[in-house]
Design a protein around this motif. Structure first.
Motif, mmCIF file in Angstrom:
data_model
loop_
_atom_site.group_PDB
_atom_site.id
_atom_site.type_symbol
_atom_site.label_atom_id
_atom_site.label_comp_id
_atom_site.label_asym_id
_atom_site.label_seq_id
_atom_site.Cartn_x
_atom_site.Cartn_y
_atom_site.Cartn_z
ATOM 1 N N VAL A 1 0.855 -1.179 0.000
ATOM 2 C CA VAL A 1 0.000 0.000 0.000
ATOM 3 C C VAL A 1 0.888 1.226 0.000
ATOM 4 O O VAL A 1 1.737 1.385 0.891
ATOM 5 C CB VAL A 1 -0.936 0.006 1.231
ATOM 6 C CG1 VAL A 1 -1.742 1.281 1.265
ATOM 7 C CG2 VAL A 1 -1.831 -1.217 1.209
ATOM 8 N N LYS A 2 0.703 2.046 -1.008
ATOM 9 C CA LYS A 2 1.446 3.304 -1.069
ATOM 10 C C LYS A 2 0.469 4.369 -1.555
ATOM 11 O O LYS A 2 0.042 4.356 -2.710
ATOM 12 C CB LYS A 2 2.639 3.222 -2.003
ATOM 13 C CG LYS A 2 3.447 4.494 -2.001
ATOM 14 C CD LYS A 2 4.667 4.391 -2.844
ATOM 15 C CE LYS A 2 5.392 5.745 -2.745
ATOM 16 N NZ LYS A 2 6.483 5.839 -3.655
ATOM 17 N N ILE A 3 0.092 5.235 -0.686
ATOM 18 C CA ILE A 3 -0.862 6.281 -0.987
ATOM 19 C C ILE A 3 -0.107 7.571 -1.298
ATOM 20 O O ILE A 3 0.663 8.057 -0.477
ATOM 21 C CB ILE A 3 -1.841 6.512 0.193
ATOM 22 C CG1 ILE A 3 -2.505 5.205 0.625
ATOM 23 C CG2 ILE A 3 -2.863 7.582 -0.144
ATOM 24 C CD1 ILE A 3 -3.359 4.556 -0.412
ATOM 25 N N GLU A 4 -0.307 8.096 -2.482
ATOM 26 C CA GLU A 4 0.335 9.341 -2.868
ATOM 27 C C GLU A 4 -0.237 10.521 -2.096
ATOM 28 O O GLU A 4 0.483 11.394 -1.635
ATOM 29 C CB GLU A 4 0.176 9.575 -4.374
ATOM 30 C CG GLU A 4 0.856 8.535 -5.236
ATOM 31 C CD GLU A 4 2.386 8.561 -5.116
ATOM 32 O OE1 GLU A 4 2.956 9.632 -4.917
ATOM 33 O OE2 GLU A 4 2.972 7.460 -5.214
ATOM 34 N N LYS A 5 -1.543 10.528 -1.991
ATOM 35 C CA LYS A 5 -2.202 11.628 -1.302
ATOM 36 C C LYS A 5 -3.454 11.061 -0.628
ATOM 37 O O LYS A 5 -4.202 10.329 -1.244
ATOM 38 C CB LYS A 5 -2.573 12.723 -2.302
ATOM 39 C CG LYS A 5 -3.201 13.937 -1.664
ATOM 40 C CD LYS A 5 -3.495 14.991 -2.705
ATOM 41 C CE LYS A 5 -4.151 16.181 -2.011
ATOM 42 N NZ LYS A 5 -4.568 17.187 -2.973
ATOM 43 N N CYS A 6 -3.641 11.421 0.595
ATOM 44 C CA CYS A 6 -4.805 10.926 1.336
ATOM 45 C C CYS A 6 -5.672 12.120 1.737
ATOM 46 O O CYS A 6 -5.157 13.213 1.997
ATOM 47 C CB CYS A 6 -4.355 10.158 2.571
ATOM 48 S SG CYS A 6 -5.726 9.347 3.426
ATOM 49 N N CYS A 7 -6.960 11.917 1.752
ATOM 50 C CA CYS A 7 -7.869 13.006 2.127
ATOM 51 C C CYS A 7 -7.600 13.369 3.552
ATOM 52 O O CYS A 7 -7.502 14.333 4.052
ATOM 53 C CB CYS A 7 -9.304 12.608 1.975
ATOM 54 S SG CYS A 7 -9.707 10.942 2.464
#
Length: 109
Positions: free
Chosen positions: A103-109
């Protein structure tokens, strides 16, 4: 409480959810850890080891036995339990497959 719509999920998703639900109690984790640590079948040791009532331990053992992760044999007045190695390995594989994706999230809310 509403009815769970298990029919909209895959067999694998339902099975993993059932396994995780059965494992989702600290007493059950402690029971499994104790049995594993003994490296043998255990009989009537859990009440003294965990400090829980026999009825409580019996209920937790029932849940673990329902998913097949432990098996028991009746010997006289006592029941001996051990890890079901086949089911243990199956659950291990299922969990490894569940966590295989990184899991690699570039941008999270």
């Amino acid at each position: 409480m509403g009815i769970t719509r298990t029919d909209i999920f895959s067999e694998e998703q339902n099975h993993l959810a059932t396994v995780l639900k059965a494992l989702a109690h600290p007493a059950r984790i402690a029971i499994l850890q104790y049995i594993i640590k003994q490296n043998a079948c255990i009989c009537n040791d859990l009440v003294n080891e965990l400090g829980l009532a026999q009825a409580t331990i019996s209920q937790h053992l029932k849940e673990l036995k329902n998913i097949g992760i432990i098996k028991g044999n009746i010997e006289g007045a006592s029941i001996c339990y051990c890890i079901n190695e086949v089911v243990w390995k199956e659950i291990k594989i299922e969990l490894n497959l569940f966590f295989v994706d990184n899991v690699k999230i570039e941008k999270c809310c």
